[in-house]
Design a protein around this motif. Structure first.
Motif, short mmCIF file in Angstrom:
data_model
loop_
_atom_site.label_atom_id
_atom_site.label_comp_id
_atom_site.label_asym_id
_atom_site.label_seq_id
_atom_site.Cartn_x
_atom_site.Cartn_y
_atom_site.Cartn_z
N PRO A 6 78.58 4.34 55.05
CA PRO A 6 78.58 5.66 54.42
C PRO A 6 77.15 6.05 54.05
O PRO A 6 76.40 5.24 53.49
CB PRO A 6 79.43 5.47 53.16
CG PRO A 6 80.27 4.25 53.45
CD PRO A 6 79.41 3.38 54.33
N ALA A 7 76.76 7.25 54.42
CA ALA A 7 75.42 7.72 54.09
C ALA A 7 75.39 8.13 52.62
O ALA A 7 76.34 8.71 52.10
CB ALA A 7 75.03 8.89 54.98
N ARG A 8 74.28 7.81 51.99
CA ARG A 8 74.08 8.16 50.58
C ARG A 8 73.00 9.24 50.49
O ARG A 8 72.24 9.46 51.45
CB ARG A 8 73.66 6.92 49.80
CG ARG A 8 74.68 5.79 49.83
CD ARG A 8 74.22 4.59 49.01
NE ARG A 8 72.86 4.18 49.33
CZ ARG A 8 72.53 3.19 50.16
NH1 ARG A 8 73.46 2.50 50.76
NH2 ARG A 8 71.27 2.89 50.38
N LEU A 9 72.92 9.85 49.35
CA LEU A 9 71.91 10.88 49.11
C LEU A 9 70.51 10.34 49.41
O LEU A 9 69.67 11.07 49.96
CB LEU A 9 72.01 11.36 47.66
CG LEU A 9 71.19 12.57 47.26
CD1 LEU A 9 71.55 13.79 48.10
CD2 LEU A 9 71.39 12.87 45.78
N TYR A 12 69.37 10.79 53.03
CA TYR A 12 69.18 12.12 53.59
C TYR A 12 67.80 12.34 54.22
O TYR A 12 67.73 12.87 55.32
CB TYR A 12 69.47 13.20 52.56
CG TYR A 12 70.94 13.43 52.26
CD1 TYR A 12 71.93 12.52 52.64
CD2 TYR A 12 71.34 14.55 51.56
CE1 TYR A 12 73.27 12.73 52.34
CE2 TYR A 12 72.67 14.78 51.26
CZ TYR A 12 73.64 13.88 51.64
OH TYR A 12 74.96 14.11 51.36
N PRO A 13 66.70 11.98 53.56
CA PRO A 13 65.41 12.23 54.21
C PRO A 13 65.28 11.56 55.58
O PRO A 13 64.79 12.18 56.53
CB PRO A 13 64.39 11.66 53.21
CG PRO A 13 65.09 11.77 51.88
CD PRO A 13 66.54 11.48 52.19
N GLU A 14 65.76 10.33 55.71
CA GLU A 14 65.68 9.63 57.00
C GLU A 14 66.61 10.28 58.03
O GLU A 14 66.25 10.43 59.20
CB GLU A 14 66.02 8.15 56.83
CG GLU A 14 65.74 7.34 58.07
CD GLU A 14 65.85 5.85 57.84
OE1 GLU A 14 65.61 5.10 58.81
OE2 GLU A 14 66.18 5.41 56.72
N LEU A 15 67.79 10.71 57.60
CA LEU A 15 68.72 11.36 58.52
C LEU A 15 68.20 12.73 58.96
O LEU A 15 68.36 13.11 60.12
CB LEU A 15 70.11 11.49 57.88
CG LEU A 15 70.81 10.18 57.53
CD1 LEU A 15 72.19 10.45 56.96
CD2 LEU A 15 70.87 9.24 58.71
N ILE A 16 67.56 13.44 58.06
CA ILE A 16 66.98 14.74 58.41
C ILE A 16 65.86 14.55 59.42
O ILE A 16 65.74 15.31 60.38
CB ILE A 16 66.52 15.49 57.15
CG1 ILE A 16 67.75 15.93 56.34
CG2 ILE A 16 65.64 16.68 57.50
CD1 ILE A 16 67.44 16.44 54.94
N GLN A 44 73.18 20.41 52.37
CA GLN A 44 74.45 21.07 52.05
C GLN A 44 75.49 20.77 53.13
O GLN A 44 76.67 20.56 52.84
CB GLN A 44 74.26 22.59 51.90
CG GLN A 44 73.49 22.99 50.67
CD GLN A 44 71.97 22.95 50.86
OE1 GLN A 44 71.47 22.72 51.96
NE2 GLN A 44 71.25 23.15 49.78
N TYR A 45 75.07 20.78 54.41
CA TYR A 45 76.00 20.45 55.49
C TYR A 45 76.49 19.01 55.36
O TYR A 45 77.67 18.73 55.56
CB TYR A 45 75.34 20.64 56.86
CG TYR A 45 74.92 22.05 57.20
CD1 TYR A 45 75.53 23.17 56.65
CD2 TYR A 45 73.87 22.28 58.08
CE1 TYR A 45 75.13 24.46 56.98
CE2 TYR A 45 73.46 23.57 58.42
CZ TYR A 45 74.10 24.65 57.86
OH TYR A 45 73.69 25.92 58.18
N PHE A 46 75.57 18.11 55.04
CA PHE A 46 75.95 16.70 54.87
C PHE A 46 77.02 16.54 53.79
O PHE A 46 77.93 15.72 53.92
CB PHE A 46 74.73 15.85 54.49
CG PHE A 46 73.71 15.64 55.57
CD1 PHE A 46 73.98 15.91 56.91
CD2 PHE A 46 72.46 15.14 55.25
CE1 PHE A 46 73.04 15.69 57.90
CE2 PHE A 46 71.50 14.90 56.24
CZ PHE A 46 71.79 15.18 57.56
N ASP A 47 76.88 17.32 52.70
CA ASP A 47 77.81 17.20 51.58
C ASP A 47 79.21 17.70 51.93
O ASP A 47 80.16 17.43 51.19
CB ASP A 47 77.28 17.97 50.37
CG ASP A 47 76.05 17.32 49.76
OD1 ASP A 47 75.80 16.13 50.03
OD2 ASP A 47 75.34 18.02 49.01
#
Length: 139
Positions: A6-9, A12-16, A44-47
């Protein structure tokens, strides 16, 4: 073998960054302003989805976002393109029945068709009303 986490907040920078590398390699049709707007909206899309990061050992190969049986997003790091990881992700996600692709991304369309998806409808604009035709697929 690919393992989903599960991706965590904090991811996000690495996924972006991975998203941007992937889009630069595959979404040549995107206007730079639209690419930047989408990039800014990614948190926001990730959330709004069940967001998984897919790893080989400590390396993130890609990420997926699902909503029920719909695959909302699937992006791989270009370093891992054409190695079967996308297919492994689709298989491990299991009950994916719907996906939408940009019509201007024929590689993605062909990939999903190889996974058993069929075209069911098309639209002249994307989900945010931008002038990028989309293709809806189902299996």
């Amino acid at each position: 073998m690919l393992i989903a986490y599960p991706a965590r907040l904090t991811d996000y920078p690495e996924l972006i960054s991975l998203w941007e590398r992937s889009v630069l390699a595959t979404h040549h049709f995107l206007h730079p302003i639209d690419r930047q707007t989408i990039k800014q909206n990614l948190p926001q899309y990730f959330d709004q989805v069940t967001l998984l990061k897919w790893q080989l050992d400590d390396a993130i190969v890609g990420f997926s976002g699902t909503s029920g049986t719909e695959l909302v997003m699937l992006f791989l790091d270009p370093a891992y393109f054409r190695r079967g990881y996308g297919q492994q992700i689709i298989q491990q996600l299991g009950n994916i029945k719907r996906v939408t692709v940009n019509a201007q991304n024929p590689g993605a369309l062909a990939f999903y068709q190889r996974q058993g998806f069929k075209i069911v409808s098309q639209a002249a604009v994307d989900g945010d009303g931008r002038p990028y035709p989309i293709i809806n697929l189902a299996r």
